[in-house]
Design an enzyme around this catalytic site. Structure first.
Site, PDB file in Angstrom:
ATOM      1  NE  ARG A   1      21.435  52.557  33.930  1.00 46.29           N
ATOM      2  CZ  ARG A   1      20.436  53.039  33.161  1.00 46.29           C
ATOM      3  NH1 ARG A   1      20.489  52.947  31.844  1.00 46.29           N
ATOM      4  NH2 ARG A   1      19.395  53.620  33.726  1.00 46.29           N
TER       5      ARG A   1
ATOM      6  CE1 TYR B   1      40.302  34.451  36.603  1.00 42.10           C
ATOM      7  CE2 TYR B   1      38.338  35.319  35.547  1.00 42.10           C
ATOM      8  CZ  TYR B   1      39.109  35.136  36.664  1.00 42.10           C
ATOM      9  OH  TYR B   1      38.702  35.636  37.866  1.00 42.10           O
TER      10      TYR B   1
ATOM     11  CG  ASP C   1      40.499  37.425  27.841  1.00 43.32           C
ATOM     12  OD1 ASP C   1      41.350  38.338  27.926  1.00 43.32           O
ATOM     13  OD2 ASP C   1      39.840  37.002  28.809  1.00 43.32           O
TER      14      ASP C   1
ATOM     15  CE  LYS D   1      43.379  40.214  36.384  1.00 46.89           C
ATOM     16  NZ  LYS D   1      42.035  40.112  35.938  1.00 46.89           N
TER      17      LYS D   1
HETATM   18  C1  LIG Z   1      42.371  36.458  31.032  1.00 47.81           C
HETATM   19  C2  LIG Z   1      41.311  37.028  31.913  1.00 47.81           C
HETATM   20  N1  LIG Z   1      40.132  37.394  31.390  1.00 47.81           N
HETATM   21  C3  LIG Z   1      39.146  37.916  32.150  1.00 47.81           C
HETATM   22  C4  LIG Z   1      39.298  38.087  33.510  1.00 47.81           C
HETATM   23  C5  LIG Z   1      38.163  38.638  34.338  1.00 47.81           C
HETATM   24  O1  LIG Z   1      38.396  39.975  34.639  1.00 47.81           O
HETATM   25  P1  LIG Z   1      37.915  40.719  36.000  1.00 47.81           P
HETATM   26  O2  LIG Z   1      38.604  40.032  37.136  1.00 47.81           O
HETATM   27  O3  LIG Z   1      38.351  42.126  35.774  1.00 47.81           O
HETATM   28  O4  LIG Z   1      36.447  40.564  36.068  1.00 47.81           O
HETATM   29  C6  LIG Z   1      40.524  37.735  34.097  1.00 47.81           C
HETATM   30  C7  LIG Z   1      40.727  37.916  35.553  1.00 47.81           C
HETATM   31  O5  LIG Z   1      41.693  37.422  36.121  1.00 47.81           O
HETATM   32  C8  LIG Z   1      41.549  37.192  33.283  1.00 47.81           C
HETATM   33  O6  LIG Z   1      42.742  36.812  33.794  1.00 47.81           O
END
Ligand SMILES: Cc1ncc(COP(=O)(O)O)c(C=O)c1O
Length: 412
Positions: A63, A120, A193, A218
Site C-alpha cells: 500500500r 465530468y 483534469d 482513459k
Molecule cells: C474527465 C474525467 N475525469 C475523471 C474521471 C473519473 O475517472 P474514473 O472513472 O477512472 O474514476 C472521468 C471518468 O469518466 C473523466 O472523464
C-alpha cells in the site's frame, strides 16, 4: 510515491522516448526489459526496521509503495513535468480515488472550491455530494470566462480552482495560464483534469497549474482494460494557508503522499503495469485519435441532421485560440448536437456498429454515448446539466473510412 527525481536521466529527451523509458529501467534483479508485475503485498526486510537495500531501493508494504507502481509514477511524472522542474506522481485505483485523495489532502471543512460548470459528472458528484456534506462549499462557473472565475473566488476561503480542459462532454476550453494567475492571486491551488488532453497534447504544470488529475482509465491506459487514476504535483506546490490543515506541512506532494498511504486507494500492481504499457504508445495513439477525429468532424459539419459540432480544433470554436496556444493538437473527443433533438440523438446512439454504445473514452476502439442519460445523468437538474440532443464520440484508431461509413448509416 516517486520521491526521487523521476527517471531524471530521461527528462531531457523527447516525449515518446520518455514515455517508453522513464520508470522502465531494466529490472535490477533479472535484467527484464519490461518492469515486472510485482504481485506481492509485503517484502523481506534486512533487519528489524531495516528495509531491503541490496537492490538500491527499499519497500516494506505494497500500500505504501510497490515497484510496479513506482515505475508508472516515474513515467507519469516524467511526462507531465515542466523542463527542469521534476514533479511527483501518485497512482490510484481510479480517477475518482485520485480526486478524493487530493480533495482531502488540501482542503478542510469550511473551505471553498470553484469548479467548471461543464465537468465530468462523477467529479461534480464527489465535490457536491461527498466533499459538500464534509463541509467544503463550491461554486460552478464557466471556466472559459476568466472574469467569472475571478468573481467566484473568495480570497481567504477558496483553496482550489478545479478545471477540466477540454471539458467533458461539451469540449469547452479554459486558459490554464490565466486561471493559474487568478487562483494564485486568491491564495488557491489550480488543479487541472488533463484526462482528455493527456500530457502528449497539453502539460498544465508548464502553464502554472499546481496539480494534474488523470483518469488513467482513459487515454493513458488506452485499451479499455483497466480503471485507474493519478495525481501529478508540481515541484514546490504548497497549500497556501496552513490554518486548519492539520499537523502536516504545506507541501502538496508530501500531503498527497501521506494521504495516498493513509487512505489506501492505490493502484494495484497489475493495473499499474497495464497503464504504464499504455503510456508507451500514447503519442502514436493520440496522433491517430486526432487524425480520425478531424475526419469525423469534417464529415459531421457537412451532415444535414447535425445542428452543431463541438471540437476545439474548429476555428469558430470559442476556445480555439486558447487551445491552439496550449495544446499540441485538439484530441480525439468530438461532441455534436442533433437537429432532431433527443429522439434523433438516442436513435444515432442505437444504430452505430463500429462505434460501440458505451460509457468511458480514450480506448483504441470508438465509442458513442448520450451524456444526458449516461455519463452525466448524475448532474441532471444542476448547473452542469447537459443538452439532451447531445451525442459524445470517443474517436478510436480504426480506419477513418469505416468510422465515417458507420456514422453515415446511423444518421441516415
Ligand atoms: C474527465 C474525467 N475525469 C475523471 C474521471 C473519473 O475517472 P474514473 O472513472 O477512472 O474514476 C472521468 C471518468 O469518466 C473523466 O472523464
Amino acid at each position: 510515491m516517486s520521491d526521487v527525481e523521476p527517471s531524471a536521466r530521461w527528462n531531457a529527451r523527447g516525449f515518446s522516448t520518455r514515455a517508453v523509458h522513464a520508470g522502465s529501467d531494466p529490472d535490477p534483479a533479472t535484467g527484464a526489459v519490461v518492469t515486472p508485475i510485482y504481485q506481492t503485498s509485503t517484502y523481506k526486510q534486512d533487519g528489524v526496521g531495516g528495509l531491503r537495500t541490496g537492490l538500491g531501493v527499499g519497500y516494506e508494504y505494497s500500500r505504501s509503495a510497490n515497484p510496479t507502481r513506482t515505475g508508472l509514477e516515474e513515467c507519469l511524472a516524467a511526462l507531465e513535468s515542466p523542463a527542469g522542474a521534476p514533479a511527483a506522481a501518485f497512482a490510484f485505483a481510479s480517477g475518482l480515488a485520485a480526486e478524493d485523495t487530493l480533495l482531502r489532502s488540501v482542503l478542510a471543512p469550511g473551505d471553498h472550491l470553484v469548479l467548471g460548470d461543464d465537468a465530468y459528472g462523477g467529479s461534480y458528484r464527489l465535490i457536491a455530494r461527498v466533499a459538500g456534506p464534509w463541509g467544503v462549499a463550491h461554486d460552478a462557473v464557466p471556466m472559459a470566462d476568466p472574469d467569472a472565475v475571478r468573481a467566484a473566488v473568495r480570497p481567504g476561503a477558496t483553496r482550489v480552482v478545479w478545471v477540466e480542459t477540454p471539458t467533458n462532454p461539451l469540449l469547452g476550453v479554459a486558459d490554464i495560464a490565466a486561471l493559474a494567475e487568478i487562483a494564485h492571486a486568491a491564495g488557491a491551488l489550480l488543479v487541472v483534469d488533463n484526462t482528455f488532453a493527456t500530457p502528449y497534447l497539453q502539460t498544465p504544470l508548464a502553464l502554472g497549474a499546481d496539480v494534474v488529475v488523470h483518469s488513467t482509465t482513459k487515454y493513458c491506459g488506452g485499451h479499455s482494460d483497466v480503471v485507474g487514476g493519478a495525481l501529478v504535483v508540481a515541484a514546490g506546490a504548497a497549500v497556501p494557508r496552513l490554518d486548519g490543515v492539520g499537523a502536516l506541512g504545506a507541501s502538496v506532494a508530501e500531503r498527497v503522499g501521506f494521504h495516498q498511504n493513509a487512505m489506501g486507494a492505490v493502484a494495484g500492481p497489475f493495473d499499474a503495469w497495464l497503464v504504464q504499457r499504455g503510456l508507451k504508445t500514447l503519442s502514436l495513439r493520440m496522433d491517430r485519435h486526432c487524425d480520425n477525429a478531424e475526419r469525423v468532424v469534417a464529415f459531421l459539419l457537412d451532415h444535414p441532421r447535425v445542428a452543431s459540432v463541438l471540437y476545439p480544433g474548429l476555428p469558430d470554436h470559442p476556445g480555439h485560440q486558447v487551445a491552439a496556444r496550449q495544446m499540441r493538437r485538439f484530441g480525439g473527443m468530438v461532441s455534436f448536437r442533433l437537429a432532431g433533438g433527443l429522439e434523433d440523438a438516442l436513435t444515432v446512439c442505437k444504430r452505430t456498429e463500429v462505434f460501440t454504445l458505451a460509457e468511458s473514452l480514450g480506448g483504441v476502439e470508438s465509442l458513442i454515448e448520450h451524456p444526458g442519460r449516461m455519463t452525466h445523468a448524475s448532474v441532471a437538474g444542476s448547473a452542469l446539466e447537459v443538452p439532451d440532443d447531445l451525442v459524445r464520440l470517443s474517436v478510436g484508431i480504426e480506419d477513418a473510412t469505416d468510422l465515417l461509413v458507420d456514422l453515415e448509416q446511423a444518421l441516415a
